[in-house]
Design a protein around this motif. Sequence first.
Motif, PDB file in Angstrom:
ATOM      1  N   ILE A 286      26.345 -36.466  45.182  1.00 37.43           N
ATOM      2  CA  ILE A 286      25.698 -37.684  44.702  1.00 37.43           C
ATOM      3  C   ILE A 286      24.661 -37.315  43.650  1.00 37.43           C
ATOM      4  CG2 ILE A 286      24.264 -39.664  45.327  1.00 37.43           C
ATOM      5  CD1 ILE A 286      25.657 -39.615  48.061  1.00 37.43           C
ATOM      6  N   THR A 287      24.898 -37.807  42.446  1.00 38.82           N
ATOM      7  CA  THR A 287      23.984 -37.621  41.318  1.00 38.82           C
ATOM      8  C   THR A 287      23.142 -38.880  41.160  1.00 38.82           C
ATOM      9  OG1 THR A 287      25.309 -36.013  40.115  1.00 38.82           O
ATOM     10  CG2 THR A 287      23.949 -37.473  38.788  1.00 38.82           C
ATOM     11  N   THR A 288      21.909 -38.719  40.677  1.00 41.12           N
ATOM     12  CA  THR A 288      21.061 -39.896  40.503  1.00 41.12           C
ATOM     13  C   THR A 288      20.267 -39.810  39.212  1.00 41.12           C
ATOM     14  OG1 THR A 288      19.640 -41.418  41.746  1.00 41.12           O
ATOM     15  CG2 THR A 288      18.930 -39.113  41.649  1.00 41.12           C
ATOM     16  N   ASP A 289      19.642 -40.924  38.853  1.00 39.70           N
ATOM     17  CA  ASP A 289      18.703 -41.001  37.726  1.00 39.70           C
ATOM     18  C   ASP A 289      17.346 -41.418  38.275  1.00 39.70           C
ATOM     19  OD1 ASP A 289      21.080 -40.723  36.371  1.00 39.70           O
ATOM     20  OD2 ASP A 289      20.944 -42.628  35.289  1.00 39.70           O
ATOM     21  N   ILE A 290      16.292 -40.835  37.717  1.00 42.16           N
ATOM     22  CA  ILE A 290      14.929 -41.188  38.124  1.00 42.16           C
ATOM     23  C   ILE A 290      14.058 -41.310  36.878  1.00 42.16           C
ATOM     24  CG2 ILE A 290      12.837 -40.373  39.286  1.00 42.16           C
ATOM     25  CD1 ILE A 290      14.615 -39.119  41.434  1.00 42.16           C
ATOM     26  N   ILE A 291      13.319 -42.396  36.804  1.00 44.68           N
ATOM     27  CA  ILE A 291      12.349 -42.609  35.727  1.00 44.68           C
ATOM     28  C   ILE A 291      10.963 -42.263  36.262  1.00 44.68           C
ATOM     29  CG2 ILE A 291      11.258 -44.313  34.219  1.00 44.68           C
ATOM     30  CD1 ILE A 291      13.911 -45.854  34.274  1.00 44.68           C
ATOM     31  N   ILE A 292      10.292 -41.368  35.593  1.00 41.23           N
ATOM     32  CA  ILE A 292       8.935 -40.967  35.966  1.00 41.23           C
ATOM     33  C   ILE A 292       7.930 -41.706  35.074  1.00 41.23           C
ATOM     34  CG2 ILE A 292       7.302 -39.045  36.100  1.00 41.23           C
ATOM     35  CD1 ILE A 292       9.506 -38.914  38.215  1.00 41.23           C
ATOM     36  N   GLY A 293       6.924 -42.313  35.699  1.00 40.19           N
ATOM     37  CA  GLY A 293       5.853 -42.945  34.936  1.00 40.19           C
ATOM     38  C   GLY A 293       6.118 -44.375  34.520  1.00 40.19           C
ATOM     39  N   HIS A 294       7.031 -45.043  35.208  1.00 37.68           N
ATOM     40  CA  HIS A 294       7.232 -46.466  34.929  1.00 37.68           C
ATOM     41  C   HIS A 294       5.943 -47.224  35.249  1.00 37.68           C
ATOM     42  CE1 HIS A 294       8.557 -50.652  35.594  1.00 37.68           C
ATOM     43  NE2 HIS A 294       9.511 -50.377  34.738  1.00 37.68           N
ATOM     44  N   PRO A 295       5.628 -48.301  34.514  1.00 41.89           N
ATOM     45  CA  PRO A 295       4.434 -49.095  34.830  1.00 41.89           C
ATOM     46  C   PRO A 295       4.373 -49.449  36.318  1.00 41.89           C
ATOM     47  CG  PRO A 295       5.398 -49.871  32.789  1.00 41.89           C
ATOM     48  CD  PRO A 295       6.336 -48.827  33.322  1.00 41.89           C
ATOM     49  N   GLY A 296       3.187 -49.255  36.883  1.00 41.26           N
ATOM     50  CA  GLY A 296       3.000 -49.522  38.304  1.00 41.26           C
ATOM     51  C   GLY A 296       3.143 -48.303  39.183  1.00 41.26           C
ATOM     52  N   GLU A 297       3.590 -47.179  38.618  1.00 38.42           N
ATOM     53  CA  GLU A 297       3.738 -45.958  39.405  1.00 38.42           C
ATOM     54  C   GLU A 297       2.373 -45.276  39.549  1.00 38.42           C
ATOM     55  OE1 GLU A 297       6.955 -42.539  39.019  1.00 38.42           O
ATOM     56  OE2 GLU A 297       5.111 -41.983  37.951  1.00 38.42           O
ATOM     57  N   ASP A 298       1.752 -45.409  40.728  1.00 40.73           N
ATOM     58  CA  ASP A 298       0.502 -44.695  41.005  1.00 40.73           C
ATOM     59  C   ASP A 298       0.843 -43.381  41.710  1.00 40.73           C
ATOM     60  OD1 ASP A 298       1.179 -45.472  43.591  1.00 40.73           O
ATOM     61  OD2 ASP A 298      -0.394 -47.001  43.731  1.00 40.73           O
ATOM     62  N   VAL A 340      -0.646 -38.427  32.141  1.00 39.64           N
ATOM     63  CA  VAL A 340      -0.248 -38.489  33.556  1.00 39.64           C
ATOM     64  C   VAL A 340       1.268 -38.369  33.680  1.00 39.64           C
ATOM     65  CG1 VAL A 340      -0.214 -39.933  35.629  1.00 39.64           C
ATOM     66  CG2 VAL A 340      -2.267 -39.863  34.180  1.00 39.64           C
ATOM     67  N   LYS A 341       1.990 -39.086  32.814  1.00 37.85           N
ATOM     68  CA  LYS A 341       3.455 -39.027  32.844  1.00 37.85           C
ATOM     69  C   LYS A 341       3.959 -37.609  32.592  1.00 37.85           C
ATOM     70  CE  LYS A 341       4.165 -42.420  29.844  1.00 37.85           C
ATOM     71  NZ  LYS A 341       4.876 -43.440  29.023  1.00 37.85           N
ATOM     72  N   LYS A 342       3.332 -36.926  31.624  1.00 37.74           N
ATOM     73  CA  LYS A 342       3.767 -35.562  31.294  1.00 37.74           C
ATOM     74  C   LYS A 342       3.544 -34.603  32.449  1.00 37.74           C
ATOM     75  CE  LYS A 342       3.111 -36.083  26.296  1.00 37.74           C
ATOM     76  NZ  LYS A 342       2.299 -35.724  25.111  1.00 37.74           N
ATOM     77  N   LYS A 343       2.419 -34.771  33.117  1.00 34.45           N
ATOM     78  CA  LYS A 343       2.140 -33.912  34.274  1.00 34.45           C
ATOM     79  C   LYS A 343       3.135 -34.169  35.399  1.00 34.45           C
ATOM     80  CE  LYS A 343      -1.526 -32.767  37.609  1.00 34.45           C
ATOM     81  NZ  LYS A 343      -2.910 -33.076  38.038  1.00 34.45           N
ATOM     82  N   GLN A 346       6.703 -32.786  34.776  1.00 33.43           N
ATOM     83  CA  GLN A 346       6.766 -31.338  34.996  1.00 33.43           C
ATOM     84  C   GLN A 346       6.909 -31.025  36.486  1.00 33.43           C
ATOM     85  OE1 GLN A 346       3.184 -29.909  33.125  1.00 33.43           O
ATOM     86  NE2 GLN A 346       4.065 -29.915  31.064  1.00 33.43           N
ATOM     87  N   ILE A 347       6.140 -31.730  37.306  1.00 27.26           N
ATOM     88  CA  ILE A 347       6.215 -31.517  38.760  1.00 27.26           C
ATOM     89  C   ILE A 347       7.598 -31.904  39.280  1.00 27.26           C
ATOM     90  CG2 ILE A 347       5.315 -32.312  40.987  1.00 27.26           C
ATOM     91  CD1 ILE A 347       2.588 -32.725  39.537  1.00 27.26           C
ATOM     92  N   ALA A 348       8.098 -33.047  38.839  1.00 24.20           N
ATOM     93  CA  ALA A 348       9.403 -33.523  39.303  1.00 24.20           C
ATOM     94  C   ALA A 348      10.524 -32.595  38.848  1.00 24.20           C
ATOM     95  CB  ALA A 348       9.649 -34.941  38.805  1.00 24.20           C
ATOM     96  N   ASN A 349      10.456 -32.111  37.614  1.00 16.28           N
ATOM     97  CA  ASN A 349      11.482 -31.196  37.108  1.00 16.28           C
ATOM     98  C   ASN A 349      11.519 -29.899  37.905  1.00 16.28           C
ATOM     99  OD1 ASN A 349      13.157 -32.133  34.955  1.00 16.28           O
ATOM    100  ND2 ASN A 349      11.364 -32.259  33.641  1.00 16.28           N
ATOM    101  N   LYS A 350      10.333 -29.373  38.215  1.00 17.55           N
ATOM    102  CA  LYS A 350      10.268 -28.126  38.987  1.00 17.55           C
ATOM    103  C   LYS A 350      10.893 -28.323  40.373  1.00 17.55           C
ATOM    104  CE  LYS A 350       8.859 -23.894  39.986  1.00 17.55           C
ATOM    105  NZ  LYS A 350       9.217 -23.818  41.419  1.00 17.55           N
TER     106      LYS A 350
END
Length: 421
Positions: A286-298, A340-343, A346-350
């Motif tokens: 199962i492959t997925t897509d994830i968006i990091i830093g969408h508005p509302g993401e605390d 914040v999104k860039k940080k 990086q965490i999610a990619n690792k």
Amino acid sequence: MKTIYVETYGCALNRADTYVMMTLLKSEGYNFVENPENADIIILNTCAVRLETEERMKQRIKELNTLSKKLVVAGCMSSAEPATVLSIAPNASLIGPQSVERIIDVIKLEERKIVLEGDRALITPRTFDGKIAIIPVADGCAGNCSFCITKLARRKLRSYPLREIVNAARDAVKAGAKEIELTGQDTAAYGLDLGGSISLVDVVNKVTEIDGDFMIRIGMMTPEQAMRIIDNLIEVMRNPKVYKFIHLPVQSGDDRVLKLMNRKYTIDEYKELVSEIRSKIPFANITTDIIIGHPGEDEDAFNNTLLLMKELRFERIHLAMYSIRPNTRSASMPQVPDSVKKKRIQIANKLYEDIALSIHLEYVGSTSRVITTELGRKGSVVGRLMNYIPVVIRSENVELGKWYNVKITEASFYDLRGVFA
């Protein structure tokens, strides 16, 4: 007869649109060249899914426009942002992704022509590259996600006729295709615009009945539409001609963010769907897509996404940092700062790379049947396991489109490497 140069960006559905246009152009006797300088007509099939992609498209339109050829800008950018395209290339013709069947009308006119609206989807491609034939089953979708500009480009769901899909697949197999990729924005939405009497499962069943040695890859689908057909979908995925692979974009691991995105499922529903697939199809990938830093993401929402990644252990994740898309609801929401999104990305990619590597290492030392479908880098060939995980094989004796017994000797987070067993 005039010559044509075609350049394509974006998803599999965009590439399928290009093959539809090429099929029509070939039937009219047009010839294709590999260099835009040698062409009479240039077709640029664009993508606008992300900001950096759009900037690349703007630059490429500008570059091709300087060649003083007839320029046709196709794809999602032409339909979602026609004014932007024309501000760069005022004399360019525009054809939307749901209008590709009218490419002949567009290129025959000397003056500019703009065709952005389409009718029914009736024409499937009769051309492909290598051993993989991409065949669209539908374009458009039944959703309305807050972040999505593609919805503005492909405004309505259009399912292709079942007979056309099957005929295209049959012709591709006769021409040597070893992988039939059934693609769409949301393949599981197939048939909703036809009254719901026919579904994606009917399409896959009919394609499996085609004679020949080939595999079927089912393209991306939204979780809510997959839930609607899940029992029959699992059944058809058991067919030996179907890859045990399913692309289910979750986009976020947080229910509140999913609601802001206007996604139509909860995290618990998504987990239940994944659990059912994995329990009934051994080795399902199962492959997925994830968006990091969408508005509302605390921070809590981001941590929930990381927790979901750890819990479900996806073999492949298409991670993207959220970027504002014009005329979408998400663009008007309070934005997460870029720093914040860039940080976070990086965490999610690792984390993703660590998880994917741990999954791939489990294959090292095993022997599997692999079908070779693509040329790789530096003389290698890329094959696929039955669950679509890529295997890189380095040997002078490898042929495309053949099955081999391969011993897996190495693994990276991205792929496996092997030798003949």
